[in-house]
Motif scaffolding. Structure first.
Motif, PDB file in Angstrom:
ATOM      1  N   GLN A 205       0.820  -1.209   0.000  1.00 40.43           N
ATOM      2  CA  GLN A 205       0.000   0.000   0.000  1.00 40.43           C
ATOM      3  C   GLN A 205       0.853   1.257   0.000  1.00 40.43           C
ATOM      4  O   GLN A 205       0.531   2.237  -0.687  1.00 40.43           O
ATOM      5  N   LEU A 208       2.147   1.664  -3.499  1.00 41.42           N
ATOM      6  CA  LEU A 208       1.082   2.165  -4.368  1.00 41.42           C
ATOM      7  C   LEU A 208       0.857   3.663  -4.158  1.00 41.42           C
ATOM      8  O   LEU A 208       0.664   4.417  -5.113  1.00 41.42           O
ATOM      9  N   GLY A 209       0.870   4.078  -2.895  1.00 42.74           N
ATOM     10  CA  GLY A 209       0.632   5.489  -2.593  1.00 42.74           C
ATOM     11  C   GLY A 209       1.697   6.397  -3.174  1.00 42.74           C
ATOM     12  O   GLY A 209       1.393   7.427  -3.788  1.00 42.74           O
ATOM     13  N   SER A 211       3.746   5.692  -5.631  1.00 39.37           N
ATOM     14  CA  SER A 211       3.677   5.610  -7.093  1.00 39.37           C
ATOM     15  C   SER A 211       2.532   6.457  -7.635  1.00 39.37           C
ATOM     16  O   SER A 211       2.677   7.151  -8.658  1.00 39.37           O
ATOM     17  N   THR A 212       1.395   6.414  -6.961  1.00 37.82           N
ATOM     18  CA  THR A 212       0.248   7.225  -7.387  1.00 37.82           C
ATOM     19  C   THR A 212       0.595   8.705  -7.373  1.00 37.82           C
ATOM     20  O   THR A 212       0.230   9.455  -8.290  1.00 37.82           O
ATOM     21  N   LEU A 221      -4.214   3.494 -11.021  1.00 43.04           N
ATOM     22  CA  LEU A 221      -3.340   3.349  -9.866  1.00 43.04           C
ATOM     23  C   LEU A 221      -4.004   3.919  -8.610  1.00 43.04           C
ATOM     24  O   LEU A 221      -3.884   3.345  -7.510  1.00 43.04           O
ATOM     25  N   ALA A 222      -4.702   5.038  -8.773  1.00 46.70           N
ATOM     26  CA  ALA A 222      -5.408   5.632  -7.635  1.00 46.70           C
ATOM     27  C   ALA A 222      -6.505   4.699  -7.124  1.00 46.70           C
ATOM     28  O   ALA A 222      -6.703   4.558  -5.905  1.00 46.70           O
ATOM     29  N   HIS A 225      -4.932   1.981  -5.195  1.00 51.95           N
ATOM     30  CA  HIS A 225      -4.506   2.476  -3.891  1.00 51.95           C
ATOM     31  C   HIS A 225      -5.687   2.536  -2.927  1.00 51.95           C
ATOM     32  O   HIS A 225      -5.552   2.175  -1.753  1.00 51.95           O
ATOM     33  N   GLN A 226      -6.833   2.972  -3.405  1.00 51.52           N
ATOM     34  CA  GLN A 226      -8.015   3.013  -2.552  1.00 51.52           C
ATOM     35  C   GLN A 226      -8.453   1.603  -2.169  1.00 51.52           C
ATOM     36  O   GLN A 226      -8.787   1.341  -1.003  1.00 51.52           O
ATOM     37  N   GLY A 228      -6.522  -0.893  -1.995  1.00 53.43           N
ATOM     38  CA  GLY A 228      -5.477  -1.390  -1.099  1.00 53.43           C
ATOM     39  C   GLY A 228      -5.715  -0.997   0.344  1.00 53.43           C
ATOM     40  O   GLY A 228      -5.392  -1.761   1.265  1.00 53.43           O
ATOM     41  N   SER A 229      -6.300   0.189   0.553  1.00 52.86           N
ATOM     42  CA  SER A 229      -6.567   0.614   1.928  1.00 52.86           C
ATOM     43  C   SER A 229      -7.605  -0.294   2.581  1.00 52.86           C
ATOM     44  O   SER A 229      -7.483  -0.652   3.760  1.00 52.86           O
TER      45      SER A 229
END
Length: 255
Positions: A205, A208-209, A211-212, A221-222, A225-226, A228-229
């Motif tokens: 996570q 991902l954050g 990288s986003t 990707l966003a 990331h969401q 992933g949370s």
């Protein structure tokens, strides 16, 4: 409702499920309240913008309902066999797992504020600094100062960055502590798996954050990331449950 009517769910379990059902109704009201905030003074060619605070509230209620349902499903899952080694599990490890879950939830809500303000579209090309310094140079434009952490896009991004860093550090500290002193060997197999998933999940996570951010928030990707949370919150909830379960089962094993 169907299981309750048939008498398959009774007492406290019925009350808990009724409460979750009520939260679902509240979620609908919060959704209407959120959408309403974006309908004021909107022209024919304008893009509606909802309140970022109401957006975060809506996401928070959704995460809360999901977590309650997940916890209930874990409670109804098959029980783990209790061994004598489980008695050695330290209480601080359980407390640490609760703290981690709280940090994951708080960081996700901070991310909702970032999304609602489009705060991820600034300071994209540097991490962890912002504008060449620790705190963004335009981070305290509002008075009183606390308002910047809610309404100023650069400050909201700053707090999300450091909540994420703090969460990653807390998970890492928990993982290292659990691997020392024979604690890991005393954990049930499912608790070990949950612990490893939390550690792997927080690293994924965080990656991902970052990288986003540095790739200027590509939609796919966003979205990952969401998602992933929520995945990380699921792992943290699972770990809390697996560490709490032996405490209850020890009473059964002692009989």
């Amino acid at each position: 409702a169907e299981y309750g009517a048939r008498g398959r769910v009774r007492g406290r379990e019925a009350a808990k499920l009724t409460g979750i059902f009520g939260l679902g109704g509240l979620q609908g009201l919060i959704g209407w309240w959120m959408v309403k905030s974006g309908l004021h003074n909107v022209g024919e060619n304008d893009v509606a913008r909802v309140s970022h605070l109401r957006l975060a509230t809506h996401l928070g209620s959704a995460f809360t309902i999901y977590t309650c349902l997940l916890w209930q499903s874990l409670r109804w899952s098959p029980r783990t066999v209790v061994t004598s080694a489980v008695r050695a599990l330290p209480a601080p490890l359980r407390m640490h797992a609760h703290m981690v879950a709280g940090l994951v939830f708080t960081t996700a809500m901070s991310g909702a504020l970032v999304a609602g303000l489009d705060a991820g579209l600034i300071y994209n090309y540097e991490f962890p600094l912002m504008g060449g310094q620790f705190f963004p140079p335009d981070g305290l434009v509002l008075s009183p100062a606390w308002r910047n952490f809610v309404y100023t896009d650069s400050t909201v991004q700053f707090q999300h960055r450091w909540l994420a860093i703090g969460t990653t550090g807390a998970v890492s500290a928990m993982y290292i502590a659990a691997r020392r002193g024979g604690i890991y060997g005393a954990l049930p197999s499912r608790a070990k798996l949950a612990l490893n998933c939390v550690m792997g999940g927080v690293l994924a996570q965080a990656s991902l954050g970052i990288s986003t951010l540095v790739l200027f928030v590509p939609i796919k990707l966003a979205a990952a990331h969401q998602a992933g949370s929520l995945t990380l919150l699921s792992f943290a909830t699972w770990l809390m449950h697996e560490l709490k379960r032996p405490k209850k089962l020890l009473k059964m094993a002692a009989k």
